[in-house]
Every structure is written in structure tokens, then in C-alpha cells.
Design a protein around this motif. Structure first.
Motif, PDB file in Angstrom:
ATOM      1  N   ILE A   1       9.203   6.769  12.636  1.00 11.82           N
ATOM      2  CA  ILE A   1      10.006   7.760  11.899  1.00 11.82           C
ATOM      3  C   ILE A   1      11.378   7.154  11.613  1.00 11.82           C
ATOM      4  N   PRO A   2      11.778   7.073  10.351  1.00 16.10           N
ATOM      5  CA  PRO A   2      13.058   6.431  10.029  1.00 16.10           C
ATOM      6  C   PRO A   2      14.259   7.284  10.426  1.00 16.10           C
ATOM      7  N   TYR A   3      15.392   6.607  10.502  1.00 14.70           N
ATOM      8  CA  TYR A   3      16.674   7.269  10.728  1.00 14.70           C
ATOM      9  C   TYR A   3      17.366   7.440   9.382  1.00 14.70           C
ATOM     10  N   ILE A   4      17.605   8.681   8.987  1.00 14.60           N
ATOM     11  CA  ILE A   4      18.247   8.977   7.703  1.00 14.60           C
ATOM     12  C   ILE A   4      19.288  10.063   7.954  1.00 14.60           C
ATOM     13  N   GLY A   5      20.550   9.729   7.746  1.00 11.75           N
ATOM     14  CA  GLY A   5      21.560  10.754   7.954  1.00 11.75           C
ATOM     15  C   GLY A   5      22.918  10.171   8.259  1.00 11.75           C
ATOM     16  N   ALA A   6      23.800  11.040   8.710  1.00 11.03           N
ATOM     17  CA  ALA A   6      25.171  10.650   9.050  1.00 11.03           C
ATOM     18  C   ALA A   6      25.227  10.156  10.483  1.00 11.03           C
ATOM     19  N   TYR A   7      26.077   9.144  10.717  1.00  9.21           N
ATOM     20  CA  TYR A   7      26.292   8.678  12.084  1.00  9.21           C
ATOM     21  C   TYR A   7      27.232   9.668  12.765  1.00  9.21           C
TER      22      TYR A   7
ATOM     23  N   ILE B   1       0.858  -1.188   0.000  1.00  9.05           N
ATOM     24  CA  ILE B   1       0.000   0.000   0.000  1.00  9.05           C
ATOM     25  C   ILE B   1       0.894   1.237   0.000  1.00  9.05           C
ATOM     26  N   LEU B   2       0.667   2.137  -0.936  1.00  7.55           N
ATOM     27  CA  LEU B   2       1.509   3.326  -1.042  1.00  7.55           C
ATOM     28  C   LEU B   2       0.895   4.484  -0.254  1.00  7.55           C
ATOM     29  N   SER B   3       0.666   4.209   1.011  1.00  8.62           N
ATOM     30  CA  SER B   3       0.153   5.205   1.953  1.00  8.62           C
ATOM     31  C   SER B   3       0.291   4.648   3.362  1.00  8.62           C
ATOM     32  N   PRO B   4       0.568   5.498   4.344  1.00  8.76           N
ATOM     33  CA  PRO B   4       0.373   5.047   5.715  1.00  8.76           C
ATOM     34  C   PRO B   4      -1.087   4.616   5.892  1.00  8.76           C
ATOM     35  N   LEU B   5      -1.344   3.677   6.786  1.00  9.54           N
ATOM     36  CA  LEU B   5      -2.687   3.115   6.896  1.00  9.54           C
ATOM     37  C   LEU B   5      -3.734   4.161   7.262  1.00  9.54           C
TER      38      LEU B   5
ATOM     39  N   PRO C   1       6.963  14.021   9.825  1.00  9.52           N
ATOM     40  CA  PRO C   1       8.116  13.536   9.052  1.00  9.52           C
ATOM     41  C   PRO C   1       7.780  12.340   8.149  1.00  9.52           C
ATOM     42  N   ILE C   2       6.846  11.489   8.582  1.00  5.88           N
ATOM     43  CA  ILE C   2       6.415  10.377   7.735  1.00  5.88           C
ATOM     44  C   ILE C   2       5.606  10.902   6.552  1.00  5.88           C
ATOM     45  N   THR C   3       4.697  11.825   6.828  1.00  7.91           N
ATOM     46  CA  THR C   3       3.880  12.406   5.760  1.00  7.91           C
ATOM     47  C   THR C   3       4.740  13.059   4.690  1.00  7.91           C
TER      48      THR C   3
ATOM     49  N   GLU D   1      21.566  20.058  -2.132  1.00 14.92           N
ATOM     50  CA  GLU D   1      20.409  20.650  -1.473  1.00 14.92           C
ATOM     51  C   GLU D   1      19.392  19.550  -1.209  1.00 14.92           C
ATOM     52  N   PRO D   2      19.045  19.294   0.048  1.00 15.18           N
ATOM     53  CA  PRO D   2      18.150  18.167   0.333  1.00 15.18           C
ATOM     54  C   PRO D   2      16.716  18.452  -0.086  1.00 15.18           C
ATOM     55  N   ILE D   3      16.025  17.398  -0.493  1.00 16.96           N
ATOM     56  CA  ILE D   3      14.629  17.548  -0.921  1.00 16.96           C
ATOM     57  C   ILE D   3      13.718  17.902   0.258  1.00 16.96           C
ATOM     58  N   LEU D   4      14.111  17.508   1.472  1.00 17.59           N
ATOM     59  CA  LEU D   4      13.344  17.787   2.682  1.00 17.59           C
ATOM     60  C   LEU D   4      14.304  18.152   3.800  1.00 17.59           C
ATOM     61  N   ASP D   5      13.802  18.795   4.817  1.00 15.45           N
ATOM     62  CA  ASP D   5      14.615  19.093   5.993  1.00 15.45           C
ATOM     63  C   ASP D   5      15.037  17.774   6.635  1.00 15.45           C
ATOM     64  N   PRO D   6      16.340  17.495   6.719  1.00 16.62           N
ATOM     65  CA  PRO D   6      16.785  16.206   7.271  1.00 16.62           C
ATOM     66  C   PRO D   6      16.739  16.123   8.787  1.00 16.62           C
ATOM     67  N   ALA D   7      16.528  17.228   9.482  1.00 18.03           N
ATOM     68  CA  ALA D   7      16.639  17.261  10.940  1.00 18.03           C
ATOM     69  C   ALA D   7      15.758  16.225  11.651  1.00 18.03           C
ATOM     70  N   PRO D   8      14.488  16.010  11.240  1.00 16.25           N
ATOM     71  CA  PRO D   8      13.646  15.061  11.987  1.00 16.25           C
ATOM     72  C   PRO D   8      14.112  13.611  11.913  1.00 16.25           C
ATOM     73  N   TYR D   9      15.049  13.301  11.006  1.00 17.11           N
ATOM     74  CA  TYR D   9      15.456  11.913  10.794  1.00 17.11           C
ATOM     75  C   TYR D   9      16.832  11.610  11.379  1.00 17.11           C
ATOM     76  N   ALA D  10      17.444  12.599  12.018  1.00 15.81           N
ATOM     77  CA  ALA D  10      18.775  12.422  12.606  1.00 15.81           C
ATOM     78  C   ALA D  10      18.717  11.457  13.788  1.00 15.81           C
ATOM     79  N   LEU D  11      19.852  10.865  14.111  1.00 18.20           N
ATOM     80  CA  LEU D  11      19.907   9.886  15.183  1.00 18.20           C
ATOM     81  C   LEU D  11      19.442  10.465  16.517  1.00 18.20           C
ATOM     82  N   ASN D  12      19.780  11.733  16.768  1.00 19.93           N
ATOM     83  CA  ASN D  12      19.452  12.339  18.053  1.00 19.93           C
ATOM     84  C   ASN D  12      18.189  13.209  17.993  1.00 19.93           C
ATOM     85  N   ALA D  13      17.435  13.117  16.903  1.00 19.26           N
ATOM     86  CA  ALA D  13      16.211  13.911  16.782  1.00 19.26           C
ATOM     87  C   ALA D  13      15.139  13.373  17.733  1.00 19.26           C
ATOM     88  N   PRO D  14      14.341  14.254  18.345  1.00 20.12           N
ATOM     89  CA  PRO D  14      13.247  13.774  19.205  1.00 20.12           C
ATOM     90  C   PRO D  14      12.221  12.996  18.399  1.00 20.12           C
TER      91      PRO D  14
END
Length: 361
Positions: A306-312, A46-50, A58-60, A347-360
């Protein structure tokens, strides 16, 4: 030329490798089994969250970007490989309507058409429904695809363009001071300038040696496949957390369980029976339909999905793209593009901050 090693050959790893290859990088992909045979193969497609209005923003953001790309992506893959992922706009019928106001507001804010099916009632557009409900929500633009076909198509597109190493398990990350140098497998060292961990539910295990792995745990899901006839069920149908997905050939997937069983992937007779009874309650026509298959997969569960996407942090050249929980397919293309944007300092397509390892989360 950038030399990048991708660890993990599920849909996230395959899409990340594809983005890297298209950017001109030299890519090696290592998969401990066969590409696309773990969570990606087991998912519904399914190409949508349920319940998309319940998803964190961040998922949206990742889902909406990917939904816009999928028609083009699947058409390109079909043309270049001859494998059809069967991208199909079948619409999503949500029978739970307690979130009506929240859903409609979300639809307006995100440009997602949502119709209230009330007069005439839902049975007019889905005649085989069991629950006689007065009202439902209809998202006509929601699509689906067949995950095994998508994985096969991407693999076919990549197999002569990257170094693809299957059935080879990564034993250790090679870290030299504050720099990643590659990995060690039973076949020896594999060196690269950059390493991207896309190992799904196994990601935290790989990063344990660094002392601060992302919070990703396996969550088992079991699914039934009914050998139904074309035209019996028309929409992806969601009710009380369960869903039915009608394929083009008539087959119907029904799922899925949420089980915290560690890395135990086997199916159970108890859950098969429970899923069967829920399926025939939702669509009584399935009572006369043979069960063709029953399988289980391990989703990469993460806080709020919420996935983790970024640099360690603190290790130059080491990245992660994992933890997509139930939405790896719908977030995959955007996750891969964002990951490669960060690796290549674009230039990132989206703000990467919500996907960082230490993001809330």
C-alpha cells in the motif's frame, strides 16, 4: 501560482508533475539520474495487480481508477508527443485456480469480468502452454503497456512546460521550523512552496532526517526478455507467481524475482538460469527463442504494497507519493491525481486515509 518541487522522475514523479502542471502549478522536477530509468523502466507493464483478488482494498481502489483512465491517457500522449506507449488489451490468463471462488466473488463486487476457462481447456486460447491444466481464470479486460515508452512520452509532454533537472541528487531537505523551504543539491538550494517526495525505493533515505520515514525498502526484481515472434503467445500469463508478457512485436518478458538485497541492482547468473527454466516450462516454444536481455530493478517495497500518499505530519508543505511496490504503473495515475487533490485542497478522488503515514497496514 503554486510553486511545487517534485523529487523523483520515475513514473510516479512524472505523473505527479503532469497533474500539477495541468492544474496550473509551476513545477520543478529533480531526478538523480535519468527520468524513468529505475523501477519504472525495469517493470513489466501489466496494468493490474498480479492476483487482484488478493490485493488490499486501497490498492484495488487506486488500480481500478487508473485502469479506467489509461486508454485516454495513452491516446493523449500519443497525439501530443508521437510516442506510443503501446496500450494493449491482451487479457490476463491465471493458471493458478485455487482462489476460484474468491476471484469470482471479487470480480462481481468490482465489476471485473472473470471467465473460467475449462471446457474447452486453456490450451484452446493459448496453444503454446506447457502445463496441461484442466482449468484457468481469464480476465479479458486486463491491459499492458511498455513502461519505457510511457515514461518517454510523459517526459516529452513535460520537458518544455516544467523545469526538468536530471542527474542532480537531492542531498538534504530544507526545513525551517515546521515548514519545508526546498532542498539542497550539489548545485545549491532549490526553493519551493511545496515539496513532493516521489523517490521510490530512495524515499525513506530522503526522509530519514525527519526521524519518522515511511517503511519503504528496495526489493530487487530480475526479468528476462525473449526475442520471440508475433502471435506465438497471446495473453499475459500468470502461474506460480511468475508471468509472461507478450508485446505487440512478439517479444516476451518473463519475470520476476523478489529479492531483499538492499540497493544492489545487479543481475545474477543463478536467477537468470532459474527464470529461463521456469519460462520454458510455462511456454516450451521459448526454448527455441533467443534471450535478448536480462535486467534488474529495485521496487519500492512497503507493508502489503500500500503506497504512502499524503502530507508529512508536522511539516507544512511536505508531501510524499511513494511505496507502490509491484504496482506503480497500475496505481500511478490515481496516485498522482489523489496527491494533487490533497496539495491543492480539492475534493479527493478517493478517501486518502488508507495512504497516510500513520495508517494501519
Amino acid at each position: 501560482m503554486r510553486d511545487v518541487l517534485v523529487i523523483g522522475g520515475g513514473i510516479i514523479g512524472l505523473l505527479t508533475a503532469r497533474e500539477l502542471q495541468l492544474s496550473g502549478a509551476k513545477v520543478t522536477l529533480i531526478e538523480m539520474g535519468e527520468t524513468g530509468r529505475e523501477s519504472s523502466w525495469a517493470s513489466g507493464g501489466i496494468l493490474s495487480p498480479l492476483y487482484p483478488w488478493r490485493a488490499p482494498e486501497p490498492i484495488t481502489s487506486l488500480a481500478r481508477w487508473s485502469q479506467d483512465l489509461y486508454p485516454v491517457l495513452t491516446a493523449q500522449l500519443l497525439e501530443s508527443t508521437g510516442i506510443d506507449p503501446e496500450f494493449t488489451v491482451s487479457g490476463l490468463l491465471v493458471l493458478d485456480d485455487e482462489d476460484l471462488d474468491q476471484a469470482l466473488d471479487w470480480g462481481v463486487r468490482h465489476g471485473q469480468p472473470i471467465e473460467v476457462i475449462q471446457d474447452p481447456p486453456p490450451h484452446v486460447i493459448e496453444p503454446e502452454l506447457g502445463p496441461h491444466l484442466a482449468r484457468a481464470l481469464h480476465l479479458p479486460g486486463i491491459a499492458q503497456l511498455r513502461p519505457p515508452r510511457l515514461s518517454k512520452a510523459i517526459r516529452r509532454a513535460l520537458e518544455r512546460r516544467i523545469d526538468l533537472r536530471e542527474r542532480e541528487e537531492v542531498i538534504e531537505l530544507l526545513i525551517d521550523g515546521d515548514r519545508v523551504r526546498g532542498v539542497r543539491t550539489p548545485k545549491g538550494r532549490v526553493e519551493a512552496g511545496d515539496v513532493v517526495i516521489c523517490a521510490g525505493a530512495w524515499t525513506a533515505k530522503l526522509l530519514e532526517q525527519l526521524g519518522a520515514p515511511p517503511t519503504i525498502q528496495p526489493v530487487r526484481g530480475q526479468m528476462l526478455l525473449f526475442h520471440a515472434k508475433p502471435g506465438q503467445i497471446h495473453h499475459i500469463t500468470l502461474y506460480a507467481g511468475r508471468y509472461a508478457i507478450p508485446r505487440r512485436d512478439g517479444r516476451v518478458l518473463f519475470g520476476s524475482t523478489l529479492e531483499h538485497t538492499g540497493f544492489v541492482k545487479r543481475t545474477t547468473a543463478e536467477d537468470k538460469e532459474a527464470l529461463y527454466h521456469e519460462a520454458i516450462e510455462l511456454f516450451p516454444v521459448l526454448r527455441r527463442t533467443p534471450i535478448e536481455d536480462h535486467w534488474a530493478g529495485l521496487r519500492p517495497g512497503s507493508p502489503r504494497g500500500i503506497p504512502y500518499i499524503g502530507a508529512y505530519p508536522g511539516i507544512e508543505g511536505l508531501y510524499f507519493n511513494a511505496g507502490h511496490f509491484r504496482n506503480g504503473l497500475v496505481m500511478g495515475p490515481a496516485s498522482a491525481r489523489l496527491m494533487v487533490d490533497l496539495i491543492l485542497d480539492r475534493e479527493p478522488i478517493l478517501d486518502p486515509a488508507p495512504y497516510a503515514l500513520n495508517a494501519p497496514r
